[in-house]
Design a protein around this motif. Sequence first.
Motif, short mmCIF file in Angstrom:
data_model
loop_
_atom_site.label_atom_id
_atom_site.label_comp_id
_atom_site.label_asym_id
_atom_site.label_seq_id
_atom_site.Cartn_x
_atom_site.Cartn_y
_atom_site.Cartn_z
N THR A 17 -14.28 -17.00 28.52
CA THR A 17 -14.08 -18.36 29.02
C THR A 17 -12.81 -18.42 29.86
O THR A 17 -11.75 -17.94 29.44
CB THR A 17 -13.98 -19.37 27.85
OG1 THR A 17 -15.19 -19.32 27.11
CG2 THR A 17 -13.76 -20.78 28.36
N PHE A 18 -12.93 -19.02 31.03
CA PHE A 18 -11.77 -19.26 31.90
C PHE A 18 -11.58 -20.77 31.94
O PHE A 18 -12.41 -21.50 32.48
CB PHE A 18 -12.02 -18.73 33.32
CG PHE A 18 -10.78 -18.72 34.16
CD1 PHE A 18 -10.04 -17.57 34.32
CD2 PHE A 18 -10.33 -19.88 34.76
CE1 PHE A 18 -8.89 -17.56 35.08
CE2 PHE A 18 -9.18 -19.89 35.52
CZ PHE A 18 -8.46 -18.73 35.69
N ASN A 19 -10.50 -21.23 31.33
CA ASN A 19 -10.24 -22.66 31.24
C ASN A 19 -9.15 -23.04 32.24
O ASN A 19 -7.98 -22.70 32.06
CB ASN A 19 -9.82 -23.04 29.82
CG ASN A 19 -9.69 -24.53 29.64
OD1 ASN A 19 -9.78 -25.31 30.58
ND2 ASN A 19 -9.47 -24.96 28.40
N GLU A 21 -7.76 -25.78 32.67
CA GLU A 21 -6.75 -26.64 32.04
C GLU A 21 -5.57 -25.82 31.52
O GLU A 21 -4.46 -26.33 31.42
CB GLU A 21 -7.35 -27.48 30.93
CG GLU A 21 -8.18 -28.64 31.43
CD GLU A 21 -8.55 -29.62 30.34
OE1 GLU A 21 -8.47 -29.27 29.14
OE2 GLU A 21 -8.92 -30.74 30.70
N ASP A 22 -5.82 -24.55 31.20
CA ASP A 22 -4.73 -23.69 30.74
C ASP A 22 -3.69 -23.47 31.85
O ASP A 22 -2.56 -23.08 31.57
CB ASP A 22 -5.26 -22.33 30.29
CG ASP A 22 -6.10 -22.43 29.03
OD1 ASP A 22 -6.03 -23.46 28.32
OD2 ASP A 22 -6.85 -21.46 28.76
N TYR A 23 -4.09 -23.71 33.08
CA TYR A 23 -3.21 -23.50 34.23
C TYR A 23 -2.63 -24.80 34.77
O TYR A 23 -1.83 -24.79 35.68
CB TYR A 23 -3.96 -22.77 35.35
CG TYR A 23 -4.35 -21.38 34.93
CD1 TYR A 23 -3.52 -20.30 35.19
CD2 TYR A 23 -5.53 -21.15 34.24
CE1 TYR A 23 -3.86 -19.02 34.78
CE2 TYR A 23 -5.88 -19.88 33.83
CZ TYR A 23 -5.04 -18.82 34.10
OH TYR A 23 -5.37 -17.57 33.68
N TYR A 24 -3.06 -25.92 34.19
CA TYR A 24 -2.62 -27.22 34.70
C TYR A 24 -1.14 -27.42 34.41
O TYR A 24 -0.72 -27.45 33.26
CB TYR A 24 -3.42 -28.35 34.04
CG TYR A 24 -3.21 -29.69 34.71
CD1 TYR A 24 -3.97 -30.06 35.80
CD2 TYR A 24 -2.22 -30.56 34.27
CE1 TYR A 24 -3.77 -31.29 36.43
CE2 TYR A 24 -2.01 -31.78 34.90
CZ TYR A 24 -2.80 -32.13 35.97
OH TYR A 24 -2.59 -33.34 36.60
N GLN A 26 2.42 -29.22 33.96
CA GLN A 26 3.02 -30.51 33.67
C GLN A 26 4.04 -30.80 34.76
O GLN A 26 4.54 -29.90 35.40
CB GLN A 26 3.67 -30.51 32.29
CG GLN A 26 2.70 -30.30 31.16
CD GLN A 26 1.59 -31.32 31.13
OE1 GLN A 26 1.83 -32.52 31.18
NE2 GLN A 26 0.35 -30.86 31.09
N VAL A 115 -3.14 -15.14 38.98
CA VAL A 115 -4.00 -14.69 37.89
C VAL A 115 -4.30 -13.20 38.07
O VAL A 115 -4.60 -12.73 39.18
CB VAL A 115 -5.32 -15.50 37.88
CG1 VAL A 115 -6.32 -14.92 36.89
CG2 VAL A 115 -5.05 -16.96 37.55
N LYS A 128 -14.85 -23.03 32.27
CA LYS A 128 -15.01 -24.20 31.41
C LYS A 128 -14.97 -25.48 32.23
O LYS A 128 -14.11 -25.66 33.07
CB LYS A 128 -13.92 -24.22 30.35
CG LYS A 128 -14.09 -25.31 29.31
CD LYS A 128 -12.99 -25.22 28.27
CE LYS A 128 -13.13 -26.21 27.17
NZ LYS A 128 -13.26 -27.59 27.56
N GLY A 131 -13.04 -31.39 30.85
CA GLY A 131 -11.82 -31.33 30.07
C GLY A 131 -11.12 -32.66 30.02
O GLY A 131 -11.68 -33.70 30.37
N GLU A 158 -19.89 -24.84 29.21
CA GLU A 158 -19.40 -24.39 27.90
C GLU A 158 -20.24 -23.18 27.51
O GLU A 158 -21.40 -23.09 27.91
CB GLU A 158 -19.57 -25.50 26.86
CG GLU A 158 -18.86 -26.80 27.19
CD GLU A 158 -17.34 -26.68 27.16
OE1 GLU A 158 -16.83 -25.86 26.38
OE2 GLU A 158 -16.68 -27.40 27.92
#
Length: 171
Positions: A17-19, A21-24, A26, A115, A128, A131, A158
């Motif tokens: 899984t490549f999400n 959101e993990d890279y979003y 803040q 990446v 993914k 989210g 998913e």
Amino acid sequence: MSQGEIVNKVANSALVTFNLEDYYPQGERVVYDIKDNLFQEAILKEKDFRAFVKEHDWSQYQDKYVSLTCTVEAIVPTWAYMLLTSKLEPYAKMVVFGGPDVLEAAIFQQLLSQVDLEAFRDAKVVVKGCGNLPVPTYAYTEITRLLRPYVSSIMYGEPCSTVPLYKKPRK
């Protein structure tokens, strides 16, 4: 395995899984609209603009993502945006020309370019979807473009419910 035993096929699959959101990242996003620096929202007066730039507290943009734009019909010389960028750059995390969509695309372009794509070599990847963070469509298209030469397949959704997008042809 005994009869009636429930097996989680998703957990046992080779899907990665490549999400996004993990890279979003803040950080506050700010739109700087140069229209506020224009005389009657139409004309940039160089002397007034340079005085503003000199006196303005640019430190208020510390660690923010800034997009520069003009939301009114006006002819703004390119150097004006360049001057703003030169003042913002020491403080802001990123400065781009364009609206919020351009800013988000630029943020993700920078992050996704870092990446380690080799880590996905020959993998079956699920990008993914759905989210909690506002990941731009640009990020989905960019990660697809970046992953395609490395992976054996790309799916969206998913792991339990995917939409197939790409499958490497057999040699």
